[in-house]
Design an enzyme around this catalytic site. Structure first.
Site, mmCIF file in Angstrom:
data_model
loop_
_atom_site.group_PDB
_atom_site.id
_atom_site.type_symbol
_atom_site.label_atom_id
_atom_site.label_comp_id
_atom_site.label_asym_id
_atom_site.label_seq_id
_atom_site.Cartn_x
_atom_site.Cartn_y
_atom_site.Cartn_z
ATOM 1 N N GLU A 1 -4.500 20.628 -19.560
ATOM 2 C CA GLU A 1 -5.856 20.066 -19.626
ATOM 3 C C GLU A 1 -6.766 20.892 -20.539
ATOM 4 O O GLU A 1 -7.719 20.372 -21.099
ATOM 5 C CB GLU A 1 -6.490 20.014 -18.227
ATOM 6 C CG GLU A 1 -6.226 18.720 -17.478
ATOM 7 C CD GLU A 1 -7.059 18.569 -16.215
ATOM 8 O OE1 GLU A 1 -7.721 19.537 -15.779
ATOM 9 O OE2 GLU A 1 -7.028 17.470 -15.632
ATOM 10 N N HIS B 1 21.653 23.202 -14.660
ATOM 11 C CA HIS B 1 22.688 22.169 -14.528
ATOM 12 C C HIS B 1 22.148 20.809 -14.964
ATOM 13 O O HIS B 1 22.756 19.786 -14.681
ATOM 14 C CB HIS B 1 23.194 22.134 -13.082
ATOM 15 C CG HIS B 1 23.820 23.434 -12.663
ATOM 16 N ND1 HIS B 1 25.178 23.651 -12.648
ATOM 17 C CD2 HIS B 1 23.248 24.613 -12.295
ATOM 18 C CE1 HIS B 1 25.421 24.898 -12.266
ATOM 19 N NE2 HIS B 1 24.263 25.506 -12.047
ATOM 20 N N LYS C 1 -8.810 6.119 -16.116
ATOM 21 C CA LYS C 1 -9.659 5.730 -14.978
ATOM 22 C C LYS C 1 -10.410 4.443 -15.292
ATOM 23 O O LYS C 1 -10.522 3.547 -14.459
ATOM 24 C CB LYS C 1 -10.662 6.843 -14.647
ATOM 25 C CG LYS C 1 -10.039 8.052 -14.001
ATOM 26 C CD LYS C 1 -11.104 9.047 -13.587
ATOM 27 C CE LYS C 1 -10.497 10.386 -13.204
ATOM 28 N NZ LYS C 1 -11.478 11.445 -13.066
HETATM 29 O O1 PA5 Z 1 -9.498 20.092 -13.506
HETATM 30 C C1 PA5 Z 1 -10.158 19.148 -13.155
HETATM 31 O O2 PA5 Z 1 -11.366 19.089 -13.383
HETATM 32 C C2 PA5 Z 1 -9.540 18.011 -12.379
HETATM 33 O O3 PA5 Z 1 -8.200 18.229 -12.140
HETATM 34 C C3 PA5 Z 1 -10.247 17.855 -11.038
HETATM 35 O O4 PA5 Z 1 -10.163 19.052 -10.350
HETATM 36 C C4 PA5 Z 1 -9.657 16.733 -10.228
HETATM 37 O O5 PA5 Z 1 -9.737 15.549 -10.942
HETATM 38 C C5 PA5 Z 1 -10.368 16.594 -8.910
HETATM 39 O O6 PA5 Z 1 -11.721 16.420 -9.119
HETATM 40 P P1 PA5 Z 1 -12.763 16.528 -7.946
HETATM 41 O O7 PA5 Z 1 -12.723 17.903 -7.418
HETATM 42 O O8 PA5 Z 1 -14.063 16.183 -8.549
HETATM 43 O O9 PA5 Z 1 -12.332 15.528 -6.890
#
Ligand code: PA5
Length: 428
Positions: free
Chosen positions: A284, A305, A419
């Site tokens: 990310e 394996h 989303k």
């Molecule tokens: O790194 C990030 O920002 C995401 O992985 C969020 O942590 C994840 O989408 C969960 O978001 P939230 O804590 O708002 O529910």
């Protein structure tokens, strides 16, 4: 070999794949990036709270989280609801340290996806058992945990009524915004705050990770202490003595040589969720603007394996980072067998840890010979302090390597696209 807080980083074999002197030549650029981070500047500067977080957590905060964890001991099961950065770090630490301590509740995870079979298994596990819920969401609007929480809350309300249910719920969320904050305030849940300046994937050392880990009976002070010590080591200006900077620089230079996928390989299966956390952190943070190293993972010897063939002999775009543990369980020894029909007596009297380590050494050499640049991170034993150190080292490394790539390591604009499509189909 650089040893910091019980973690040994060796980049020497990978260096063979780089032009002579390349790592040291990058030193000034890494130092400039680190200075920018320390000054709170550059892209994503509003999300730099994690940088000095371990040293800044005060005793009162730790005590409050510990007290919440101690109260949870009454429950048989503690269900942690969250996804992504609000989930992976907790589970990674928990599993790497062998699960909840004796006398603490079983920890289950919900809201980690939309798979009905997975959630059904959680609902079956809590049937007839006393459970608490810790719901974690910074935004408070993430679909997966929100759906799981609605179901779990309904179950608690059925058992205890509205007020009783509220007493079984802890919410970790934003200090003032979002649906979960509103709900928590209205219902009177115990709450903990996720700092504004810490993004999801950097949040494991905030209440996001520490509250459920305290409930599991893990030593959160040692975890934070290990991270704080590593933060100090990763603040130094000398690239060769700074593990986060050395790791970031090496993998970045390998990427520039065409090694565009980094496989994190371990021989210790309890680190599988650390690998998942690492994949989120690096994927990310770096994968944007058509750039970034693709983070992948393998658990050996199992994957030797299967994926071992590709790593040894497939497309030469892989760099490999071994994350290995020297000692796990000492007492497992291969017994002697008089008949020796399986031909294993050459191993009799040797521990499984010793055999596993030889498998690691052999694999590393084979992969190097096959043209895979290998870095290694080796630890003696996994402890909360070592895990805390590793987590911080990776956070600092990805901040540096993201900035070296020229991307903002602290946003994730790409995750919104699916989303939009999903919500359109769901009629939101
Ligand atoms: O790194 C990030 O920002 C995401 O992985 C969020 O942590 C994840 O989408 C969960 O978001 P939230 O804590 O708002 O529910």
């Amino acid at each position: 070999m650089l040893e910091t807080q019980g973690i040994r980083l060796d980049v020497s074999a990978a260096e063979e794949f780089l032009p002579a002197g390349a790592i040291d030549a990058l030193s000034d650029k890494v130092a400039a990036v680190a200075t920018e981070l320390a000054a709170g500047d550059g892209p994503g500067a509003e999300f730099l709270g994690w940088l000095n977080l371990p040293g800044n957590i005060c005793e009162a905060e730790l005590a409050a989280m510990q007290a919440s964890g101690d109260r949870a001991r009454d429950a048989e099961v503690y269900v942690v609801v969250g996804i992504g950065g609000s989930y992976l770090g907790t589970r990674a630490v928990l599993e790497s340290l062998g699960g909840p301590a004796a006398g603490h509740p079983e920890i289950l995870f919900a809201g980690t996806g939309l798979c009905s079979a997975t959630l059904d298994r959680v609902l079956n596990r809590i049937e007839g058992r006393d459970f608490r819920v810790c719901v974690i969401s910074k935004s408070g609007t993430t679909l997966e945990p929100a759906v799981a929480f609605r179901l779990l809350r309904a179950e608690l309300e059925k058992r205890h009524g509205s007020q009783g249910a509220a007493e079984h719920i802890t919410a970790v969320t934003d200090k003032s915004r979002g649906a979960l904050r509103q709900l928590a305030d209205r219902q009177g849940y115990e709450t903990f705050v996720i700092p504004d300046d810490v993004g999801g994937r950097f949040s494991v050392l905030t209440p996001v990770g520490l509250v459920p880990l305290a409930a599991a009976g893990l030593d959160i002070r040692a975890l934070v202490g290990g991270a704080a010590a590593m933060a100090e080591a990763c603040a130094g200006p000398d690239l060769r003595r700074n593990p986060a900077h050395l790791y970031a620089a090496t993998r970045h230079l390998l990427y520039e040589q065409g090694f565009t996928t980094e496989v994190m390989s371990t021989f210790h299966a309890d680190l599988q969720l650390i690998q998942e956390w690492w994949k989120q952190l690096f994927g990310e943070s770096e994968g944007k603007g058509g750039q970034g190293i693709f983070p992948a993972s393998t658990v050996f010897t199992t994957d030797l394996h299967s994926l071992g063939q590709y790593i040894q002999d497939g497309r030469r775009v892989l760099q490999e980072t071994f994350l290995c543990v020297r000692h796990a369980v000492d007492g497992i020894v291969v017994p002697r067998d008089e008949a020796d029909l399986d031909g294993l007596n050459y191993l009799s009297g040797r521990t499984l840890d010793e055999i596993n380590w030889k498998a690691y050494e052999g694999t590393r050499q084979a992969h190097l010979d096959g043209g895979v640049p290998c870095l290694s991170l080796e630890v003696g034993r996994l402890t909360p302090a070592v895990i805390g150190g590793l987590l911080y080292m990776f956070e600092k490394a990805v901040a540096v390597s993201g900035r070296l790539l020229g991307v903002n390591p602290f946003d994730q604009p790409g995750v919104e696209t699916y989303k939009k499509e999903m919500f359109r189909r769901l009629g939101k």
